[in-house]
Design a protein around this motif. Structure first.
Motif, PDB file in Angstrom:
ATOM      1  N   UNK A 118      -7.474  -4.519   2.617  1.00 21.13           N
ATOM      2  CA  UNK A 118      -6.405  -4.041   3.312  1.00 21.13           C
ATOM      3  C   UNK A 118      -5.294  -4.453   2.475  1.00 21.13           C
ATOM      4  N   UNK A 119      -5.098  -5.888   2.235  1.00 20.56           N
ATOM      5  CA  UNK A 119      -3.931  -6.481   1.583  1.00 20.56           C
ATOM      6  C   UNK A 119      -3.937  -5.883  -0.063  1.00 20.56           C
ATOM      7  N   UNK A 120      -5.148  -5.677  -0.720  1.00 19.89           N
ATOM      8  CA  UNK A 120      -5.019  -5.321  -2.105  1.00 19.89           C
ATOM      9  C   UNK A 120      -4.370  -3.833  -2.118  1.00 19.89           C
ATOM     10  N   UNK A 121      -4.967  -2.852  -1.318  1.00 23.01           N
ATOM     11  CA  UNK A 121      -4.533  -1.514  -0.948  1.00 23.01           C
ATOM     12  C   UNK A 121      -3.236  -1.437  -0.535  1.00 23.01           C
ATOM     13  N   UNK A 122      -2.766  -2.423   0.499  1.00 25.55           N
ATOM     14  CA  UNK A 122      -1.271  -2.247   0.957  1.00 25.55           C
ATOM     15  C   UNK A 122      -0.455  -2.657  -0.093  1.00 25.55           C
ATOM     16  N   UNK A 123      -0.726  -3.696  -1.077  1.00 30.65           N
ATOM     17  CA  UNK A 123       0.251  -4.131  -1.929  1.00 30.65           C
ATOM     18  C   UNK A 123       0.437  -3.052  -3.153  1.00 30.65           C
ATOM     19  N   UNK A 124      -0.792  -2.259  -3.196  1.00 27.38           N
ATOM     20  CA  UNK A 124      -0.401  -1.128  -4.304  1.00 27.38           C
ATOM     21  C   UNK A 124       0.516  -0.057  -3.857  1.00 27.38           C
ATOM     22  N   UNK A 125       0.203   0.177  -2.400  1.00 29.12           N
ATOM     23  CA  UNK A 125       1.075   1.227  -1.836  1.00 29.12           C
ATOM     24  C   UNK A 125       2.570   0.754  -1.558  1.00 29.12           C
ATOM     25  N   UNK A 126       2.692  -0.484  -1.212  1.00 28.29           N
ATOM     26  CA  UNK A 126       4.149  -1.018  -0.950  1.00 28.29           C
ATOM     27  C   UNK A 126       4.856  -0.972  -1.869  1.00 28.29           C
ATOM     28  N   UNK A 127       4.086  -1.394  -3.380  1.00 28.49           N
ATOM     29  CA  UNK A 127       5.039  -1.440  -4.528  1.00 28.49           C
ATOM     30  C   UNK A 127       5.200  -0.229  -5.035  1.00 28.49           C
ATOM     31  N   UNK A 128       4.440   0.957  -4.842  1.00 27.13           N
ATOM     32  CA  UNK A 128       4.671   2.276  -5.294  1.00 27.13           C
ATOM     33  C   UNK A 128       5.712   2.977  -4.405  1.00 27.13           C
ATOM     34  N   UNK A 129       5.869   2.409  -3.023  1.00 28.11           N
ATOM     35  CA  UNK A 129       7.016   3.034  -2.344  1.00 28.11           C
ATOM     36  C   UNK A 129       8.366   2.290  -2.431  1.00 28.11           C
ATOM     37  N   UNK A 130       8.314   1.362  -3.543  1.00 23.65           N
ATOM     38  CA  UNK A 130       9.565   0.925  -3.792  1.00 23.65           C
ATOM     39  C   UNK A 130       9.877  -0.478  -3.283  1.00 23.65           C
ATOM     40  N   UNK A 131       8.692  -1.294  -2.850  1.00 20.15           N
ATOM     41  CA  UNK A 131       8.891  -2.604  -2.093  1.00 20.15           C
ATOM     42  C   UNK A 131       8.393  -3.586  -3.275  1.00 20.15           C
ATOM     43  N   UNK A 132       9.056  -4.742  -3.183  1.00 20.52           N
ATOM     44  CA  UNK A 132       8.946  -5.965  -3.917  1.00 20.52           C
ATOM     45  C   UNK A 132       7.539  -6.237  -4.231  1.00 20.52           C
ATOM     46  N   UNK A 133       6.891  -6.601  -5.507  1.00 28.33           N
ATOM     47  CA  UNK A 133       5.644  -7.325  -5.559  1.00 28.33           C
ATOM     48  C   UNK A 133       5.443  -8.476  -4.668  1.00 28.33           C
ATOM     49  N   UNK A 134       4.386  -8.527  -4.220  1.00 31.23           N
ATOM     50  CA  UNK A 134       3.874  -9.867  -3.687  1.00 31.23           C
ATOM     51  C   UNK A 134       4.328  -9.929  -2.240  1.00 31.23           C
ATOM     52  N   UNK A 135       4.970  -9.092  -1.528  1.00 25.78           N
ATOM     53  CA  UNK A 135       5.340  -9.040  -0.020  1.00 25.78           C
ATOM     54  C   UNK A 135       4.083  -8.702   0.791  1.00 25.78           C
ATOM     55  N   UNK A 136       3.193  -8.099   0.588  1.00 27.31           N
ATOM     56  CA  UNK A 136       2.182  -7.729   1.548  1.00 27.31           C
ATOM     57  C   UNK A 136       1.466  -9.278   1.680  1.00 27.31           C
ATOM     58  N   UNK A 137       1.202  -9.703   0.632  1.00 27.01           N
ATOM     59  CA  UNK A 137       0.536 -11.060   0.655  1.00 27.01           C
ATOM     60  C   UNK A 137       1.322 -12.099   1.604  1.00 27.01           C
ATOM     61  N   UNK A 138       2.482 -12.294   1.456  1.00 27.94           N
ATOM     62  CA  UNK A 138       3.250 -12.890   1.976  1.00 27.94           C
ATOM     63  C   UNK A 138       3.329 -12.458   3.619  1.00 27.94           C
ATOM     64  N   UNK A 139       3.577 -11.372   3.648  1.00 31.73           N
ATOM     65  CA  UNK A 139       3.298 -10.859   5.196  1.00 31.73           C
ATOM     66  C   UNK A 139       2.186 -11.167   5.835  1.00 31.73           C
ATOM     67  N   UNK A 140       0.939 -10.838   5.099  1.00 35.75           N
ATOM     68  CA  UNK A 140      -0.368 -11.226   5.508  1.00 35.75           C
ATOM     69  C   UNK A 140      -0.327 -12.599   6.175  1.00 35.75           C
ATOM     70  N   UNK A 141       0.065 -13.676   5.777  1.00 39.54           N
ATOM     71  CA  UNK A 141      -0.061 -14.882   5.758  1.00 39.54           C
ATOM     72  C   UNK A 141       0.426 -14.962   7.408  1.00 39.54           C
ATOM     73  N   UNK A 142       1.304 -14.061   8.096  1.00 36.36           N
ATOM     74  CA  UNK A 142       1.783 -14.225   9.429  1.00 36.36           C
ATOM     75  C   UNK A 142       1.123 -13.290  10.027  1.00 36.36           C
ATOM     76  N   UNK A 143       0.766 -11.952   9.534  1.00 36.38           N
ATOM     77  CA  UNK A 143      -0.007 -10.954  10.361  1.00 36.38           C
ATOM     78  C   UNK A 143      -1.257 -11.394  10.616  1.00 36.38           C
ATOM     79  N   UNK A 144      -2.116 -11.879   9.706  1.00 37.37           N
ATOM     80  CA  UNK A 144      -3.419 -11.914   9.732  1.00 37.37           C
ATOM     81  C   UNK A 144      -3.848 -12.878  11.050  1.00 37.37           C
ATOM     82  N   UNK A 145      -3.278 -14.026  10.990  1.00 33.92           N
ATOM     83  CA  UNK A 145      -3.628 -14.996  12.047  1.00 33.92           C
ATOM     84  C   UNK A 145      -3.115 -14.604  13.550  1.00 33.92           C
ATOM     85  N   UNK A 146      -2.048 -13.942  13.427  1.00 32.42           N
ATOM     86  CA  UNK A 146      -1.380 -13.425  14.790  1.00 32.42           C
ATOM     87  C   UNK A 146      -2.524 -12.155  15.078  1.00 32.42           C
ATOM     88  N   UNK A 147      -3.028 -11.415  14.502  1.00 31.33           N
ATOM     89  CA  UNK A 147      -3.901 -10.207  14.652  1.00 31.33           C
ATOM     90  C   UNK A 147      -5.192 -10.796  15.158  1.00 31.33           C
TER      91      UNK A 147
END
Length: 329
Positions: free
Chosen positions: A34-63
Motif C-alpha cells: 500500500x505504501x509503495x503503490x500509494x507513493x507512486x500514485x501520489x507523486x504522479x498526481x503532483x504530490x511531493x515524494x516521500x509524503x506517503x511514508x511520512x503519513x504512514x508513520x501516523x496512519x498505520x499505528x492509528x489504523x
C-alpha cells in the motif's frame, strides 16, 4: 474424490523462541504494498515524494489500534463475556482487525500528518485508495493461514479443507498456534469466504484505477468509490460467513448492517461531490524549492514562454496535454 483446496498445516513457525506468524507477515506485506503503490500514485498526481511514508508513520499505528478496537467492541463477548479473558483483547497477533475501525482511525492519523504538511486529506486518500484495498486482499491470506473467517460446509470443487490443529507438545487443541496432524482427513469442507473477498478486493482495485484514469477523479471520489466497491462485496460475503459475530436487529450480523450503511454513504458522496482533480500549490508540491524542469523553462527565456502560451490557447493541445499528463498508475 473431489480435489478441494487444502489449508496450511500451521499458521505459526518458530525461529528458536520467536514465533513467526503468517497473519502478521501478511499484514506487514499489505502495508508495504500500500505504501509503495500509494507513493507512486501520489507523486504522479503532483504530490511531493516521500509524503506517503511520512503519513504512514501516523496512519498505520492509528489504523491498527482502530481495527482492533472495532473488533473487540463488536465481538466483546469473546473477551469480556462468560469464559472470556480480557487480556486476549490485546493479542492482535491472533487475528481480529475490523476494517471499519482501521479506516476510521487510520484516517485520523493520516489527517494529522497531512495537516502538518499542508496536503488536503481527500487528495492523499485518492492516491492511496487502490493500495489500501490490495493490502486488504493480502491481509486475507492471513485468515487462510489461521483457518478462520470461512463459510458454511460445501461440496463445491473450491471448498476449503479445515484441519484439526493441536499443540505439538501437549496435544491439546490449538486452532491458531497448533499444527495439523492429520491432513488426509479434514474435519470440514467449507466455503472459502476469505478467498472470495481477496478476489473481490483485487477487482475493486482494478475498477477504481480504471475509473480514476478515465474520469480524472478527485476530491476524495476515488477513495469513496473504493469504499462503495468494497462494502458492496463485503455485504454479500458477510452473509456467507458462519463464524461467531455480534448480531443486531434480531439475527443480522453487525457487519452486514455496517456494510449497507457505509455503501450508501459512499455512493452518495460519489454522486454529490464535483470539481476537477485538485492541483497542489507550488509551495506544497515542491517544499524543497522550484523543480529542475521549471528552472529550465525559466532559463529558456520569454520566447519559449510565448510559444507555450500560444499552444496552451489551442483547445486540442490542452486536451492532448491533459490526457498525456495523466500518469497515475
Amino acid at each position: 474424490m473431489l480435489a478441494y483446496l487444502p489449508s496450511p498445516d500451521r499458521g505459526v513457525w518458530h525461529l528458536g523462541p520467536i514465533p513467526i506468524r503468517a497473519y502478521a507477515l501478511c499484514i506487514i506485506a499489505g502495508i508495504v504494498v500500500a505504501i509503495w503503490w500509494g507513493e507512486k500514485r501520489f507523486v504522479a498526481r503532483g504530490g511531493p515524494a516521500g509524503t506517503v511514508v511520512d503519513v504512514a508513520v501516523w496512519a498505520v499505528p492509528f489504523g491498527l489500534v482502530g481495527g482492533r478496537l472495532y473488533h473487540v467492541a463488536t465481538d466483546w463477548r469473546t473477551y469480556f463475556g462468560p469464559g472470556g479473558d480480557p487480556v486476549d483483547a490485546l493479542k492482535i497477533w491472533e487475528g481480529g482487525l475490523g476494517i471499519w475501525g482501521a479506516i476510521a482511525l487510520g484516517a485520523v492519523g493520516a489527517w494529522i500528518a497531512c495537516r502538518r504538511r499542508g496536503i488536503p486529506l481527500p487528495f492523499f486518500a485518492d492516491a492511496v485508495a487502490p493500495g489500501i484495498v490490495v493490502a486488504q486482499a493480502i491481509g486475507r491470506l492471513g485468515n487462510y493461514f489461521n483457518q478462520e473467517l470461512y463459510g458454511a460446509p460445501t461440496t463445491l470443487p473450491w471448498g476449503l479443507e479445515i484441519y484439526e490443529r493441536v499443540d505439538p507438545v501437549t496435544g491439546a487443541s490449538d486452532p491458531l498456534g497448533g499444527v495439523a496432524v492429520d491432513t488426509a482427513n479434514p474435519i470440514a469442507i467449507v466455503q472459502p469466504t476469505f478467498l472470495y473477498e481477496l478476489v473481490w478486493n483485487l477487482a475493486v482495485a482494478a475498477v477504481i484505477v480504471w475509473a480514476d484514469r478515465r474520469f480524472r477523479l478527485g476530491h476524495g471520489r476515488v477513495f469513496a468509490l473504493y469504499v462503495a466497491g468494497y462494502t458492496l462485496g463485503r455485504f454479500f460475503i458477510e452473509l456467507m460467513r458462519t463464524d461467531p459475530a455480534t448480531r443486531v436487529f434480531g439475527d443480522i450480523r453487525i457487519n452486514v448492517v455496517v456494510s449497507a450503511l457505509v455503501f450508501l454513504l459512499a455512493v452518495l458522496y460519489v454522486a454529490l461531490v464535483r470539481g476537477p482533480r485538485e492541483v497542489l500549490p507550488p509551495e506544497v508540491a515542491h517544499p524543497d524549492g522550484v523543480p529542475a524542469e521549471d528552472r529550465a523553462d525559466d532559463a529558456a527565456g520569454p520566447d519559449a514562454d510565448a510559444g507555450g502560451a500560444a499552444d496552451a490557447a489551442d483547445p486540442e493541445v490542452r486536451e492532448g496535454a491533459r490526457q498525456a499528463g495523466d500518469r497515475t498508475p
